[in-house]
Structures are given as structure tokens and as C-alpha cells.
Design a protein around this motif. Structure first.
Motif, PDB file in Angstrom:
ATOM      1  N   MET A   1       4.901  -4.286 -11.149  1.00  0.00           N
ATOM      2  CA  MET A   1       3.895  -5.125 -10.474  1.00  0.00           C
ATOM      3  C   MET A   1       2.549  -4.992 -11.184  1.00  0.00           C
ATOM      4  O   MET A   1       2.107  -3.881 -11.478  1.00  0.00           O
ATOM      5  N   HIS A   4      -4.094  -5.006  -9.174  1.00  0.00           N
ATOM      6  CA  HIS A   4      -4.959  -5.798  -8.309  1.00  0.00           C
ATOM      7  C   HIS A   4      -6.223  -6.195  -9.054  1.00  0.00           C
ATOM      8  O   HIS A   4      -6.637  -5.536  -9.991  1.00  0.00           O
ATOM      9  N   ASP A  10      -6.090  -0.419  -6.495  1.00  0.00           N
ATOM     10  CA  ASP A  10      -4.993   0.230  -7.228  1.00  0.00           C
ATOM     11  C   ASP A  10      -5.120   1.746  -7.159  1.00  0.00           C
ATOM     12  O   ASP A  10      -4.134   2.454  -6.966  1.00  0.00           O
ATOM     13  N   ARG A  74      -8.718  -2.912   3.034  1.00  0.00           N
ATOM     14  CA  ARG A  74      -8.112  -3.947   2.170  1.00  0.00           C
ATOM     15  C   ARG A  74      -7.211  -4.932   2.884  1.00  0.00           C
ATOM     16  O   ARG A  74      -6.797  -5.919   2.275  1.00  0.00           O
ATOM     17  N   GLN A  75      -6.831  -4.627   4.133  1.00  0.00           N
ATOM     18  CA  GLN A  75      -5.845  -5.471   4.808  1.00  0.00           C
ATOM     19  C   GLN A  75      -4.685  -5.840   3.895  1.00  0.00           C
ATOM     20  O   GLN A  75      -4.486  -7.010   3.559  1.00  0.00           O
ATOM     21  N   MET A  77      -1.229  -6.837   2.125  1.00  0.00           N
ATOM     22  CA  MET A  77      -0.239  -7.854   2.468  1.00  0.00           C
ATOM     23  C   MET A  77       1.053  -7.576   1.707  1.00  0.00           C
ATOM     24  O   MET A  77       1.048  -6.931   0.667  1.00  0.00           O
ATOM     25  N   ALA A  78       2.122  -8.137   2.219  1.00  0.00           N
ATOM     26  CA  ALA A  78       3.425  -8.150   1.540  1.00  0.00           C
ATOM     27  C   ALA A  78       3.793  -6.783   0.975  1.00  0.00           C
ATOM     28  O   ALA A  78       3.761  -5.795   1.681  1.00  0.00           O
ATOM     29  N   LEU A  79       4.101  -6.739  -0.316  1.00  0.00           N
ATOM     30  CA  LEU A  79       4.556  -5.494  -0.944  1.00  0.00           C
ATOM     31  C   LEU A  79       3.578  -4.343  -0.707  1.00  0.00           C
ATOM     32  O   LEU A  79       3.989  -3.221  -0.425  1.00  0.00           O
ATOM     33  N   ASP A  80       2.282  -4.631  -0.809  1.00  0.00           N
ATOM     34  CA  ASP A  80       1.282  -3.575  -0.604  1.00  0.00           C
ATOM     35  C   ASP A  80       1.365  -3.017   0.817  1.00  0.00           C
ATOM     36  O   ASP A  80       1.267  -1.814   1.030  1.00  0.00           O
ATOM     37  N   LEU A  81       1.550  -3.924   1.761  1.00  0.00           N
ATOM     38  CA  LEU A  81       1.629  -3.507   3.156  1.00  0.00           C
ATOM     39  C   LEU A  81       2.862  -2.633   3.359  1.00  0.00           C
ATOM     40  O   LEU A  81       2.800  -1.573   3.980  1.00  0.00           O
ATOM     41  N   ARG A  82       3.970  -3.079   2.795  1.00  0.00           N
ATOM     42  CA  ARG A  82       5.203  -2.280   2.926  1.00  0.00           C
ATOM     43  C   ARG A  82       5.019  -0.927   2.248  1.00  0.00           C
ATOM     44  O   ARG A  82       5.421   0.106   2.772  1.00  0.00           O
TER      45      ARG A  82
END
Ligand SMILES: Nc1ncnc2c1ncn2[C@@H]1O[C@H](COP(=O)(O)OP(=O)(O)OP(=O)(O)O)[C@@H](O)[C@H]1O
Ligand SMILES: [Mg+2]
Lengths: 235, 259
Positions: A1, A4, A10, A74-75, A77-82
Motif C-alpha cells: 500500500m 498517505h 503513516d 485522522r478518522q 477509513m477502509a484498510l486503515d480503519l481495519r
């Protein structure tokens, strides 16, 4: 990936991952030492394990704090959130594994004589299996390898089977000679701890799978500790 | 949720839409079905064509001389670009709320009464007054302005102005409400009010909202469309898009990896 746009983001995520990797390594060491301490009745090593456990607790809190702060800032999302949710959960499982290793080490004090050979081998096989499961699941996390995680998840069955047979074995010893009951109870707790460690490694495996695939494992989880059904045997 | 959305007939259906500004190809081969009684969010980097496509749904692009379009946009199965379509009538069915609140320099009452009046929706004065009050209520503004309906709309705060524009849009009983970054000029409280309002309106309307806030899209919409360089990359359940998007470009964008 790729990275950011915001570099600090990061850095925050990689700091969490680094901490988690350290935590995992430390839990492995704790488990290895606890198993050795119990097998060799090494009280000094057992005490070392007990003393070091606090470090894992501290690390877990640190991961939780960093993760919370990243979510707030940072709120993700998606992969980052997981990634962050999974880090929190994995840290909690590792912390529990640490507790169970500590508890296993504590049993060393209660066992004053050498174990019967059959029990010793059974317990040592369980120990190596739990160690291998932990090592493999941490590798799977480090390598982001869903297949490897899945294989850890499936292998937990063997650890359960081994636990069930040790349970049976211990019951026999206790029935044969009531003087064995004290030691056997401690060994039973020791074995149960290793079985619980297996459960935590499967939790971690499930989380790795979710992290990578964005969905949970579809298969049914293999069945498990059946000793609750076995205790009827005594009567 | 997915099934419920999939089973109902789409309110808006776009088929193979291409939009150009002179040589600039702004929307490329876009096809999509937008469900009724739900909020769809359009997200994507600046310049990817969100507003352009949004404007094609009530023919606002007609007003731009250089703009040319091919393909079909159907509202309830009927082409909105058919020769017999009255554009003014169409826009009463497909209302629009813009980024910057733009009330007319008239009274609060007149701002809302304007639409029903030009479309001849009210039978008489009492009827019209009722429509204005109802629209203001639906837009959650009535309580704040009921004592000064004759004061100028431009004298309201930004968030109130935006709700006034929403009241104006719903006064003509549209089926669809298009919102182009409706909260970008508002503070968090005013934004929360609008989001609350969107939540309520979705029971009766098909709503499309363009937003640059991922969190807002995740909060208010049931469906999210990700646009990139004039193409619709992904349109799906909002929950899926923000937890596990299928396309790498979507993932990169919503996680802040390019834009
Ligand atoms: N009136 C116009 N004349 C010429 N080109 C235009 C016009 N309006 C938009 N464009 C171009 O079409 C492309 C799409 O623009 P559009 O406004 O739809 O993007 P957007 O996704 O809404 O961006 P933003 O998030 O910044 O509002 C851009 O490259 C833009 O420069
Ligand atoms: Mg725009």
C-alpha cells in the motif's frame, strides 16, 4: 500500500505496528519461558515470567492510546480503519496470552516432583503446539498472510484434541491415587491455560483474515474443548 | 438493505452518459441506477466530474454554452432530455441546493413562496402560507424564523440560509433533491442540523449529495459513488465502500493516499 499524503499519519500507523510486533515477540518469549519453567520446575525462570508480565500490560495500554488518538485525529477509513481496529484487538489477545503464560509459570511453584513421563510428554507437546500457533499467527500478521492465518485457525483443533486427551489422562491419575490430585489440578490448569492461548491465537487469526479481506472467515469453527461433556465420567 | 434498494425501481437511471466542455471530456461512459428514498453520496477528487454529472440530472448544464452531452438520463423511466420536456417543470421535480447558500434578496416568506407561485401550486393565499410554513418546518427552520417571516432571507446565518434554500427546494414538491457540497460553508453544529434534516428527508425523497467530507458521506448516505477522472469507479453500499472498497483507487482516495 502506498503512503498517505500526510506523512505523520503513516508514522502513527507504523508506530502502532512496531509496538505490536514488539509485544508479540515478548509474548512468545514469555510463553516459551513459562513452558520451560513448568517442565523443568525452574522457579527462577518462572518468577522472571511473572515479573515481566506487567510490561505486556503497559504495551497494550500504549497501543490502545495511540490507536485512539489516531482515530480521533485522522478518522481512518477502509484498510486503515481495519488496521487500527485489528491492532487494538490483537493487542488485547496478546495481553491475555501474556496473562495465561504468567499463570502457567505460577503453577511451577505448586509442582514439587517430577511429572509422570506420559503426562510430561503430553504437556510438552501441547506447549510446543501452542508456541508454534502463536509464532505462526504473529508471522501471518507481520506478513499480512491470510492463508497462513487461516491455517493457524484450522490447526487449533489439534490443540483442543491434545487438551482433551491430557484432561482424560489427568483424571485417570487422580482416580488412581488421591495424593496426585493436588499436582494434577495444577497441571490441569496449566494445560487449560495453553488451550486458552490457542483460542486467543485463533482470535488473532480471525482478525488477520478480516484485516486483509475486509470480511470474516466463512467456515464454521472446528469444535473445541469437549471436557465439559467428559466430566460426567467421574460419576 | 442491499436487497431493499435493489428491489425497488430506480428513481434515476443514467445510461452511457458522456459530457464534454468543448474538447474537455468531463464524464465518460457513465451508467448508474440511483434508488428512491435513500441518500446517495458522490465523492471524488476535485475536478473529477461530480458536479458536472449532478447538474445533468436537472439539466443545469444546458445553461453552459460549451457543454455537450450524449447518453440518457431517465427520471422514473422517462427521459429528461426528450424534446417535449419542459425544463422549468423538470427542475421543480429535481430540486437543487448549492454549495453557497443563495437566498433571493427577498423576505424569508417570499424565498419559499416563489416556487409554488411560479408553478401555480397554491390555490389561494392561505394555501400558499400553509405550503411555506410546511416547507420551513420540513427544513427544520420554522421555529427559528416564525416571528420574522417578513425579514430578509439574506439576513440569516449561513446555516439558516442553507436550510432556507432547502425549504425553497422542497416547497415545489420535488421527487429528487440534488445537493452540491451543501455544508462546506457551515460550522459543525449547522452541518449536524443539515445532516439530521437529510436523514429525515430521505424518507420521502431521492437525495444525492456531493461532499468532500468522507465522514459526512459515511454518515448520511446509504449509497456512495466514487468518481475519478470523469469515470464512475465504484457505486455501492456506503458501509462497504468505507470499510472494504473493491477498487484500489477508491481505497487510495478514501484513506487519504491520493487526491
Ligand atoms: N463550465 C465549464 N467549462 C469548462 N470546463 C468545465 C466547466 N465546469 C467544469 N469543467 C471541467 O470539467 C471537469 C469536471 O468538473 P466538475 O466541476 O464537475 O468537478 P467536481 O468533481 O465537481 O470538482 P470539485 O470537487 O472541485 O467541485 C473539470 O476538469 C473542470 O475543469
Ligand atoms: Mg463540484
Amino acid at each position: 500500500m502506498s503512503d498517505h499524503i500526510v506523512t505523520a499519519y503513516d508514522l502513527e500507523i507504523s508506530a502502532i505496528k512496531t509496538l505490536l510486533a514488539q509485544m508479540g515477540g515478548m509474548a512468545e518469549e514469555q510463553l516459551n519461558n513459562a513452558i520451560t519453567a513448568l517442565a523443568k520446575r525452574d522457579l527462577v525462570l518462572a518468577d522472571l515470567v511473572i515479573a515481566r508480565d506487567e510490561k505486556l500490560d503497559v504495551m497494550e495500554r500504549e497501543i490502545e492510546e495511540k490507536a485512539t488518538l489516531t482515530i480521533a485525529k485522522r478518522q481512518p477509513m477502509a484498510l486503515d480503519l481495519r488496521e487500527i481496529m485489528v491492532a487494538i484487538r490483537v493487542a488485547a489477545d496478546i495481553e491475555r496470552i501474556g496473562d495465561l503464560a504468567k499463570n502457567t509459570a505460577k503453577r511451577t511453584h505448586a509442582i514439587s516432583e517430577a511429572l509422570p513421563r506420559k503426562l510430561a510428554t503430553g504437556l510438552s507437546r501441547m506447549g510446543s503446539m501452542a508456541q508454534a500457533q502463536l509464532k505462526n499467527v504473529l508471522d501471518a500478521y507481520g506478513l499480512k498472510d491470510a492463508e497462513k492465518a487461516l491455517s493457524v485457525w484450522r490447526s487449533d483443533e489439534e490443540l483442543d484434541a491434545l487438551y482433551n486427551s491430557i484432561f482424560r489422562e489427568l483424571l485417570t491419575y487422580m482416580m488412581e491415587d488421591p495424593r496426585n490430585i493436588g499436582m494434577c489440578t495444577h497441571l490441569l490448569f496449566g494445560a487449560k491455560n495453553l488451550e486458552r492461548i490457542g483460542d486467543h491465537t485463533t482470535n488473532i487469526a480471525e482478525n488477520i483474515y478480516y484485516l486483509i479481506n475486509g470480511k470474516t472467515i466463512a467456515e464454521d469453527r472446528p469444535k473445541k474443548d469437549i471436557t465439559s461433556m467428559m466430566t460426567g465420567m467421574e460419576k | 438493505m442491499d436487497q431493499k434498494l435493489a428491489n425497488s425501481m430506480p428513481r434515476i437511471l443514467a445510461h452511457d452518459v458522456n459530457i464534454y466542455y468543448g474538447e474537455k471530456h468531463a464524464i465518460k461512459n457513465l451508467s448508474v441506477e440511483i434508488p428512491d428514498r435513500a441518500v446517495s453520496a458522490f465523492i471524488g477528487p476535485s475536478g473529477c466530474g461530480k458536479s458536472t454529472f449532478l447538474r445533468s440530472i436537472n439539466r443545469m448544464n444546458d445553461t453552459i454554452a460549451s457543454c455537450r452531452m450524449t447518453g440518457e438520463v431517465l427520471l422514473d423511466g422517462k427521459s429528461i432530455y426528450a424534446p417535449d420536456v419542459d425544463v422549468v417543470q423538470l427542475r421543480s421535480h429535481v430540486g437543487m441546493v448549492f454549495q453557497k447558500p443563495n437566498p433571493f434578496p427577498k423576505s424569508i416568506f417570499e424565498n419559499v413562496a416563489y416556487g409554488p407561485r411560479i408553478h401555480g401550486l397554491a390555490k389561494n393565499k392561505t394555501d400558499l402560507e400553509e405550503m411555506v410554513v410546511n416547507s420551513l418546518k420540513k427544513a427544520s427552520l420554522f421555529e427559528e424564523v416564525k416571528d420574522r417571516l417578513n425579514a430578509s432571507g439574506t439576513g440569516l446565518s449561513g446555516g439558516q440560509q442553507q436550510r432556507l434554500c432547502i425549504a425553497r427546494a422542497i416547497a415545489v414538491n420535488p421527487e429528487v433533491i440534488l445537493m452540491d457540497e451543501p455544508c462546506s460553508a457551515l460550522d459543525p453544529i449547522a452541518t449536524a442540523r443539515i445532516e439530521e434534516l437529510i436523514d429525515e428527508l430521505k424518507q420521502n425523497y431521492c437525495i444525492i449529495i456531493v461532499t468532500h467530507s468522507m465522514q459526512q458521506a459515511a454518515r448520511v448516505s446509504q449509497r456512495t459513488a466514487f468518481f475519478h477522472l470523469g469515470t464512475l469507479v465504484e457505486y455501492g453500499e456506503t458501509n462497504d465502500i468505507f470499510t472494504s472498497p473493491k477498487d484500489k483507487r477508491t481505497q487510495d482516495y478514501i484513506t487519504g493516499r491520493f487526491g
